[in-house]
Motif scaffolding. Sequence first.
Motif, short mmCIF file in Angstrom:
data_model
loop_
_atom_site.label_atom_id
_atom_site.label_comp_id
_atom_site.label_asym_id
_atom_site.label_seq_id
_atom_site.Cartn_x
_atom_site.Cartn_y
_atom_site.Cartn_z
N ARG A 143 0.83 -1.20 0.00
CA ARG A 143 0.00 0.00 0.00
C ARG A 143 0.87 1.26 0.00
NH1 ARG A 143 -2.51 -1.07 4.30
NH2 ARG A 143 -4.33 -2.08 3.38
N THR A 144 1.94 1.24 0.78
CA THR A 144 2.85 2.38 0.86
C THR A 144 3.55 2.62 -0.48
OG1 THR A 144 3.19 1.98 3.23
CG2 THR A 144 4.85 3.32 2.08
N LEU A 145 3.98 1.56 -1.13
CA LEU A 145 4.63 1.68 -2.43
C LEU A 145 3.69 2.29 -3.47
CD1 LEU A 145 6.62 -1.66 -2.73
CD2 LEU A 145 7.59 0.65 -2.92
N ALA A 146 2.43 1.91 -3.42
CA ALA A 146 1.47 2.43 -4.39
C ALA A 146 1.31 3.94 -4.25
CB ALA A 146 0.13 1.74 -4.21
N VAL A 147 1.49 4.46 -3.04
CA VAL A 147 1.38 5.90 -2.81
C VAL A 147 2.67 6.62 -3.16
CG1 VAL A 147 1.03 7.69 -1.07
CG2 VAL A 147 -0.37 5.62 -1.03
N LEU A 148 3.80 6.08 -2.71
CA LEU A 148 5.07 6.79 -2.80
C LEU A 148 5.82 6.55 -4.11
CD1 LEU A 148 6.35 6.31 0.86
CD2 LEU A 148 5.05 8.22 -0.11
N ALA A 149 5.45 5.52 -4.84
CA ALA A 149 6.09 5.26 -6.13
C ALA A 149 5.03 4.90 -7.15
CB ALA A 149 7.12 4.13 -5.99
N PRO A 150 4.06 5.79 -7.37
CA PRO A 150 2.89 5.43 -8.20
C PRO A 150 3.22 5.18 -9.66
CG PRO A 150 2.90 7.78 -7.73
CD PRO A 150 3.99 7.18 -6.89
N GLY A 151 4.33 5.73 -10.16
CA GLY A 151 4.64 5.56 -11.57
C GLY A 151 5.53 4.37 -11.86
#
Length: 382
Positions: free
Chosen positions: A361-369
């Motif tokens: 979930r954190t990765l999806a926010v902080l590295a969305p591209g």
Amino acid sequence: MAPKATTPPPVLDDRALNRAVLARQLLLRRVPRSETTVEQAVGRLVGLQAQNVRPPYYALAARLADFAPAELSEPMADRRIVRIVTLRSTIHTHTADDALALRPLLQAGGPDRELKAFRARGGLDGVDLDRLGAIARELVEAEPRTMKELRDALLAHWPDADPPSLSVAARCLLPLVQVTPRGLWGRSGQVRLTTVTHWLGREPGPPASLDDTVLRYLAAFGPASVKDFQSWSGLTRTRDAFERLRPGLAVFGSEHGAELFDLPEAPRPAADTPAPPRFLPEYDNLLLSHADRRRVVADDRHAGLTWKGNQSYPVFLVDGFLAGVWRLDEDPRTGTAALVMEPFGEPSAERRAELTEEAERTLAVLAPGSAAYDVRFGTVRG
């Protein structure tokens, strides 16, 4: 006649204090966007540590549902949120109103003390600080300056002074903000400084009062002791404020004998309330805002494992307590992003699954591209 016996205050153990502060810090559940804006959250938390660019974004990703980094960048670009030296003489991200009101109150709690230390070293001998402040103000309001540019300009007036002491003195004397694009997500830029009033285009109103700031602190970090407040703010001799406020406060004891104050209606969840894993930035105020950190750091040996030299690692919580450090590895060549955890001790299979879900979930926010995500467990620490 014998004096009336006084009833001792209720005692809150470390787990009860943990759940209370997690609730205040928006870490027991992510707050839905229908309940708060980013500006409201920053104000409710009385600012976010911002020694580096990314920590405020990490902090909000752990606390707000459906957070996107642009939601913090936009009000920073619009000058509704700023980066400024306040608590403990460190850079914080504050709402514009708080930047104007809190800095005068906190001046003695960090900037004045830092300036006194530099003067004691002799680097400012012969320097008229009132004149230095006036010259520095003219310089940074003419155009935002880097610390080097400010130092070099001031050195022309005081060639025998210690160069770094001159620029530090200016930063201590003046409420300087870091102008954008510094601090914006995905942007780069040197630290350039101007005064908060010049950047915001308005003069400050009355400074924040000590009593009101104590109440705001308790709302965000309570229940807490006088020493806890002083650790958070950098101020000293604040007991009188607590005594003035005592009639309207709830009073508790800690299991270690400290007297704790709180707002009567503030949330104090049961000690067995579930606390999901959370990934926090380096220097998060959750870990820095109490003199007694046992409500978050159950084993103080672990605190030393979160630092390397003068730098702190991002940390993660398990069951509400400090449980390890983490890092975000992004590979621009492949477009992949990995979140790597280094736990303190070996987590159970259930805990690993919970951490993995939160990491994704954190990765999806902080590295969305990113083209692909990876979650890894690194070397166990301690």
